[in-house]
Structure formats: C-alpha cells, structure tokens
Motif scaffolding. Sequence first.
Motif, PDB file in Angstrom:
ATOM      1  N   PRO A 162       1.161  -1.359   0.433  1.00  0.00           N
ATOM      2  CA  PRO A 162       0.237  -0.058  -0.017  1.00  0.00           C
ATOM      3  C   PRO A 162       0.862   1.144  -0.066  1.00  0.00           C
ATOM      4  CG  PRO A 162      -1.225  -1.650   1.418  1.00  0.00           C
ATOM      5  CD  PRO A 162       0.378  -2.128   1.071  1.00  0.00           C
ATOM      6  N   ASP A 163       2.083   1.655   1.025  1.00  0.00           N
ATOM      7  CA  ASP A 163       2.782   2.496   1.225  1.00  0.00           C
ATOM      8  C   ASP A 163       3.654   3.296  -0.547  1.00  0.00           C
ATOM      9  OD1 ASP A 163       1.935   3.043   3.425  1.00  0.00           O
ATOM     10  OD2 ASP A 163       4.096   2.184   4.520  1.00  0.00           O
ATOM     11  N   GLU A 164       3.865   1.191  -1.075  1.00  0.00           N
ATOM     12  CA  GLU A 164       4.690   2.028  -2.461  1.00  0.00           C
ATOM     13  C   GLU A 164       3.174   2.515  -3.471  1.00  0.00           C
ATOM     14  OE1 GLU A 164       8.352  -2.178  -2.390  1.00  0.00           O
ATOM     15  OE2 GLU A 164       6.054  -2.099  -3.452  1.00  0.00           O
ATOM     16  N   SER A 165       2.434   1.596  -3.733  1.00  0.00           N
ATOM     17  CA  SER A 165       1.243   2.527  -4.410  1.00  0.00           C
ATOM     18  C   SER A 165       1.080   4.211  -4.535  1.00  0.00           C
ATOM     19  CB  SER A 165       0.128   1.118  -3.958  1.00  0.00           C
ATOM     20  OG  SER A 165      -1.034   1.378  -5.185  1.00  0.00           O
ATOM     21  N   LYS A 166       0.997   4.182  -3.008  1.00  0.00           N
ATOM     22  CA  LYS A 166       0.694   5.306  -3.021  1.00  0.00           C
ATOM     23  C   LYS A 166       1.384   6.696  -3.209  1.00  0.00           C
ATOM     24  CE  LYS A 166      -0.424   8.017   0.749  1.00  0.00           C
ATOM     25  NZ  LYS A 166      -1.031   8.368   2.129  1.00  0.00           N
ATOM     26  N   ALA A 167       2.707   5.973  -3.293  1.00  0.00           N
ATOM     27  CA  ALA A 167       3.371   6.979  -3.174  1.00  0.00           C
ATOM     28  C   ALA A 167       3.980   6.884  -5.319  1.00  0.00           C
ATOM     29  CB  ALA A 167       5.262   5.645  -3.085  1.00  0.00           C
ATOM     30  N   LYS A 168       3.998   5.937  -5.739  1.00  0.00           N
ATOM     31  CA  LYS A 168       3.732   5.882  -7.210  1.00  0.00           C
ATOM     32  C   LYS A 168       2.855   7.342  -7.739  1.00  0.00           C
ATOM     33  CE  LYS A 168       5.818   1.883  -7.652  1.00  0.00           C
ATOM     34  NZ  LYS A 168       5.826   0.337  -7.204  1.00  0.00           N
ATOM     35  N   ARG A 169       0.901   6.494  -6.594  1.00  0.00           N
ATOM     36  CA  ARG A 169      -0.085   7.064  -7.758  1.00  0.00           C
ATOM     37  C   ARG A 169       0.356   8.833  -7.170  1.00  0.00           C
ATOM     38  NH1 ARG A 169      -3.165   3.283  -4.730  1.00  0.00           N
ATOM     39  NH2 ARG A 169      -3.267   4.492  -3.352  1.00  0.00           N
ATOM     40  N   HIS A 170       0.939   9.370  -5.870  1.00  0.00           N
ATOM     41  CA  HIS A 170       1.620  10.721  -5.451  1.00  0.00           C
ATOM     42  C   HIS A 170       2.270  11.484  -6.614  1.00  0.00           C
ATOM     43  CE1 HIS A 170       1.954  14.146  -2.849  1.00  0.00           C
ATOM     44  NE2 HIS A 170       3.087  14.100  -2.688  1.00  0.00           N
ATOM     45  N   SER A 171       3.083  10.617  -6.965  1.00  0.00           N
ATOM     46  CA  SER A 171       4.314  11.261  -8.203  1.00  0.00           C
ATOM     47  C   SER A 171       3.464  11.231  -9.336  1.00  0.00           C
ATOM     48  CB  SER A 171       5.808  10.272  -8.598  1.00  0.00           C
ATOM     49  OG  SER A 171       6.491   9.568  -6.861  1.00  0.00           O
ATOM     50  N   LEU A 172       2.314  10.561  -9.285  1.00  0.00           N
ATOM     51  CA  LEU A 172       1.940  10.781 -10.984  1.00  0.00           C
ATOM     52  C   LEU A 172       1.056  11.390 -11.147  1.00  0.00           C
ATOM     53  CD1 LEU A 172       1.471   6.791 -11.733  1.00  0.00           C
ATOM     54  CD2 LEU A 172       3.338   8.586 -13.343  1.00  0.00           C
ATOM     55  N   ASP A 173       0.721  11.962  -9.822  1.00  0.00           N
ATOM     56  CA  ASP A 173      -0.681  12.790  -9.702  1.00  0.00           C
ATOM     57  C   ASP A 173       0.281  14.529  -9.065  1.00  0.00           C
ATOM     58  OD1 ASP A 173      -2.795  10.946  -9.097  1.00  0.00           O
ATOM     59  OD2 ASP A 173      -2.257  11.668  -7.308  1.00  0.00           O
ATOM     60  N   GLU A 174       1.300  14.542  -8.988  1.00  0.00           N
ATOM     61  CA  GLU A 174       2.510  15.604  -9.322  1.00  0.00           C
ATOM     62  C   GLU A 174       2.699  16.313 -10.720  1.00  0.00           C
ATOM     63  OE1 GLU A 174       5.989  15.169  -6.265  1.00  0.00           O
ATOM     64  OE2 GLU A 174       4.287  15.715  -4.829  1.00  0.00           O
ATOM     65  N   LEU A 175       2.974  14.938 -11.174  1.00  0.00           N
ATOM     66  CA  LEU A 175       3.444  15.153 -12.320  1.00  0.00           C
ATOM     67  C   LEU A 175       2.835  15.835 -13.327  1.00  0.00           C
ATOM     68  CD1 LEU A 175       6.317  14.902 -14.849  1.00  0.00           C
ATOM     69  CD2 LEU A 175       4.938  12.259 -14.854  1.00  0.00           C
ATOM     70  N   SER A 176       1.477  14.921 -13.248  1.00  0.00           N
ATOM     71  CA  SER A 176       0.464  15.445 -14.283  1.00  0.00           C
ATOM     72  C   SER A 176      -0.677  17.306 -13.513  1.00  0.00           C
ATOM     73  CB  SER A 176      -1.410  14.376 -13.768  1.00  0.00           C
ATOM     74  OG  SER A 176      -1.655  15.154 -14.421  1.00  0.00           O
ATOM     75  N   ASP A 177      -0.197  17.136 -11.795  1.00  0.00           N
ATOM     76  CA  ASP A 177      -0.324  19.321 -12.134  1.00  0.00           C
ATOM     77  C   ASP A 177       0.295  19.770 -12.663  1.00  0.00           C
ATOM     78  OD1 ASP A 177      -1.928  17.949 -10.513  1.00  0.00           O
ATOM     79  OD2 ASP A 177      -1.624  17.910  -8.651  1.00  0.00           O
ATOM     80  N   GLY A 178       2.053  18.804 -12.176  1.00  0.00           N
ATOM     81  CA  GLY A 178       3.107  19.770 -13.031  1.00  0.00           C
ATOM     82  C   GLY A 178       3.255  20.223 -14.854  1.00  0.00           C
ATOM     83  N   PHE A 179       2.503  19.110 -15.147  1.00  0.00           N
ATOM     84  CA  PHE A 179       2.515  19.167 -16.662  1.00  0.00           C
ATOM     85  C   PHE A 179       1.081  20.282 -16.882  1.00  0.00           C
ATOM     86  CE2 PHE A 179       0.729  17.521 -20.734  1.00  0.00           C
ATOM     87  CZ  PHE A 179       1.372  17.673 -21.597  1.00  0.00           C
ATOM     88  N   LEU A 180       0.104  20.064 -15.828  1.00  0.00           N
ATOM     89  CA  LEU A 180      -1.206  20.955 -16.338  1.00  0.00           C
ATOM     90  C   LEU A 180      -1.040  22.893 -15.990  1.00  0.00           C
ATOM     91  CD1 LEU A 180      -4.224  18.741 -14.583  1.00  0.00           C
ATOM     92  CD2 LEU A 180      -3.727  19.432 -16.858  1.00  0.00           C
TER      93      LEU A 180
END
Length: 165
Positions: free
Chosen positions: A76-94
């Motif tokens: 669960p911790d690994e999955s949450k960290a990956k989702r968080h990283s992808l969310d940050e990347l998506s926000d930066g792109f937007l």
Amino acid sequence: MAKAQEGPAYRRLADELRSQIARGVLPVGEPIPSASNLMKEHEVSTTVVRDALKILRDEGLIYGQPGKAVYVLATPDESKAKRHSLDELSDGFLQLQERVGELEVPADVSAVEELREEMGELRRSVAVLQAQLIELYGRVGQPYPRDKAPMKTEGPEGSRRAVSG
C-alpha cells in the motif's frame, strides 16, 4: 478475519488482504490465495472475492486475470507513493499547459526559454517514472502496457501533432 468488523463483506476482505500485503504476509511478486481458497477461508461468495480483488487492483496492489493467478504488485505504501508521484507530474504538466496558454504573441523570449526548461525537466521526470514502471513490471514478469496510439497535443498555430510517449 474478525467477524466484528463493520461494512460490506467485500470491503472487509479487501481490508484484510491489504493488511496482509502491508505486513508482508502476502509479499510483492507472490500470488495471493486462489478465489476458492479465499471463499472457504473467509466464508464469502465468489462475488465478494471478485469485488474485494477489484478494489485492490484499482489501488495498484495486485494484478492478474480471471482464471490465472493474481499476484501482489506493490505494498500500500509503494502504491500510494507511485500515485502521488504521478499526480504531482500531472499537476505540473497542467500548470505548464496553462502558462503556455497565457503567453501572448509575440512571446517573451525569456518566458519561452523558462517554459522549455520546465518542459525538459518534466520529460526527464516522465522518462524516469516510465523506466521505473518498466523495471517494476519486469520484476514481476509482466509486459509493460503501452498505449496503442500516441498522445495528441496542440502544436504551433493550433495544428495537431503526435507526441511519442
């Protein structure tokens, strides 16, 4: 699984399996018990098992296909960290897209250069994340899923162009 827990049976089963994954009882890369074993052990129906596994699949904790083994993909911790990283990347792109959209023609040369640098950083971040995902899929013996068609973006003068991903 304790009978005193509240909520639907499929959520209780998902919570129990998630807890076992987090504690290492069900380690990453190893199969989880079969649906029939889960049904017997937890005294639940096939629908409950299927719905519980769907929750864990949606959370990025397991992968597999019906009729084949289902494996632990991440804690669960690994999955949450990956989702968080992808969310940050998506926000930066937007944010970058918004800033590009705000540029007036003729564009300020320094602003364009700053945006190019940010775009380069985002591309490097995407490449690192993609390499990590490919490596993770390889470790668990699965092919990395790739998009069937390239992503489309707006090019100069509103023309559409393909971007390889």
